[in-house]
Design an enzyme around this catalytic site. Structure first.
Site, PDB file in Angstrom:
ATOM      1  N   LYS A  52       0.952  -1.295  -0.145  1.00  0.00           N
ATOM      2  CA  LYS A  52       0.209   0.252  -0.397  1.00  0.00           C
ATOM      3  C   LYS A  52       0.880   1.147   0.160  1.00  0.00           C
ATOM      4  O   LYS A  52       0.546   2.192  -0.482  1.00  0.00           O
ATOM      5  CB  LYS A  52      -1.194   0.006   1.170  1.00  0.00           C
ATOM      6  CG  LYS A  52      -2.098  -1.222   0.875  1.00  0.00           C
ATOM      7  CD  LYS A  52      -2.673  -0.957   3.023  1.00  0.00           C
ATOM      8  CE  LYS A  52      -3.722  -1.980   2.608  1.00  0.00           C
ATOM      9  NZ  LYS A  52      -4.396  -2.064   4.142  1.00  0.00           N
ATOM     10  N   GLN A  96      -3.399  -0.802  10.309  1.00  0.00           N
ATOM     11  CA  GLN A  96      -3.313  -2.481  10.187  1.00  0.00           C
ATOM     12  C   GLN A  96      -4.133  -3.049  11.677  1.00  0.00           C
ATOM     13  O   GLN A  96      -3.723  -3.455  12.486  1.00  0.00           O
ATOM     14  CB  GLN A  96      -2.179  -2.351   9.212  1.00  0.00           C
ATOM     15  CG  GLN A  96      -2.285  -3.716   8.761  1.00  0.00           C
ATOM     16  CD  GLN A  96      -3.024  -4.105   7.406  1.00  0.00           C
ATOM     17  OE1 GLN A  96      -2.985  -3.093   6.568  1.00  0.00           O
ATOM     18  NE2 GLN A  96      -3.647  -5.191   6.551  1.00  0.00           N
ATOM     19  N   ASP A 119      -9.814   3.768   5.984  1.00  0.00           N
ATOM     20  CA  ASP A 119     -10.590   2.851   5.958  1.00  0.00           C
ATOM     21  C   ASP A 119     -11.905   2.331   6.163  1.00  0.00           C
ATOM     22  O   ASP A 119     -12.621   1.638   6.357  1.00  0.00           O
ATOM     23  CB  ASP A 119     -10.196   1.953   7.505  1.00  0.00           C
ATOM     24  CG  ASP A 119      -8.656   1.101   7.169  1.00  0.00           C
ATOM     25  OD1 ASP A 119      -8.672   0.683   5.847  1.00  0.00           O
ATOM     26  OD2 ASP A 119      -7.269   0.619   8.115  1.00  0.00           O
TER      27      ASP A 119
END
Ligand code: GUN
Length: 290
Positions: A52, A96, A119
């Site tokens: 990413k 994450q 997110d």
């Protein structure tokens, strides 16, 4: 025989659109910034976050990864997030998952400022998605699957959709997106899970079958209606003595078995995976005002 949904090609289209928006932002003096936080040394998370971050840098974002030791306390992680929430150079913050067991991910996701929550995991953004309010951020994997369906031209209005799995990252938001009233949605959605009585019978009704349960090659041809669109979200590592590493990755769909029966189908890898990154960067450019 089915036709492949090329996630890499569709993600590349979205990256091109995002790069144009980044250039416009930069011409106004704004560099979109995305900070990644990784806690501990989960091998899959290391790979995902570095992919990413690399793609973000390629597209002209300011991007950086903060790695914290596996024994980091929740209070320390929340303090770090406070700093990024207050720092205007970061428009998006990604913590994450999975997080180590001493940290409650629900608390952490709710601590990210909602306008930096690219997110889409903050309760405010979850609520906006449920309400059909487009001002929030949509989680990247289900948002990416939605784009795959739209850009492939899979009919959605009135379609029977079966989502396998009820997780907060994919299953629940996926169901929410597709059941909204309006364009590119309007589906009849069934979510099946571990307590569902006859999973196969539900699956066989689906025009669109989305497998996000984390069970290797769970979906077999006898669970698929001829011509159905099949989306494989799974990334499962299984033992394979013939592989050099002793293991290999498989999806939630038994691809070779299902492909001849499906209409459209995502390959795995090369289907859903690239779309998650594409949607993350699209969300971040929007968070930066682009
Ligand atoms: N772990 C697996 N998928 C995701 C995701 O989309 N976002 C974050 N933050 N963690 C994940």
């Amino acid at each position: 025989m089915s036709t492949l949904i090329d996630g890499r090609a569709i993600a590349a289209q979205i990256h091109t659109e995002t790069a144009q928006r980044v250039a416009q932002l930069k011409s106004r003096g704004v560099t979109p910034g995305l900070i990644f936080i990784r806690v501990g040394e989960d091998p899959a998370s290391q790979v995902y976050v570095s992919m990413k971050e690399k793609r973000a840098a390629e597209l002209g974002f300011r991007s950086q990864t903060q790695v914290l030791p596996g024994d980091t306390t929740q209070a320390d992680l929340l303090r770090l997030i406070d700093g990024f929430n207050a720092d205007p150079q970061w428009h998006g913050i990604l913590v994450q998952a999975p997080l180590p067991r001493q940290i409650d991910s629900t608390v952490v996701f709710a601590h990210v400022a909602p306008h930096k929550d690219v997110d889409g995991f903050h309760p405010l953004n979850v609520g906006k998605l449920m309400l059909g309010d487009p001002s929030g951020f949509v989680p990247c994997t289900p948002g990416g699957i939605h784009e795959l369906l739209i850009r492939t031209g899979v009919p959605l209005d009135g379609a029977e959709v079966v989502v396998l799995g009820r997780g907060n990252i994919v299953g629940k938001p996926m169901a929410s997106i597709l059941l909204q009233k309006g364009k590119h949605a309007n589906c009849t959605v069934t979510v099946v899970h571990s307590a569902t009585r006859d999973i196969a019978a539900h699956c066989r009704r689906a025009d669109i079958l989305i497998a996000a349960l984390g069970s290797p090659e769970f979906v077999k041809a006898d669970m698929v209606r001829p011509g159905a669109t099949v989306i494989d979200v799974g990334v499962n590592r299984i033992p394979d003595p013939s592989a050099k590493s002793g293991s290999r990755l498989v999806g939630d769909v038994a691809f070779a078995d299902v492909q001849p029966k499906a209409g459209w189908i995502t390959p795995n890898p090369g289907g859903v995976g690239p779309m998650t990154i594409a949607m993350l960067l699209a969300n971040t450019v929007r968070a930066a005002g682009g």
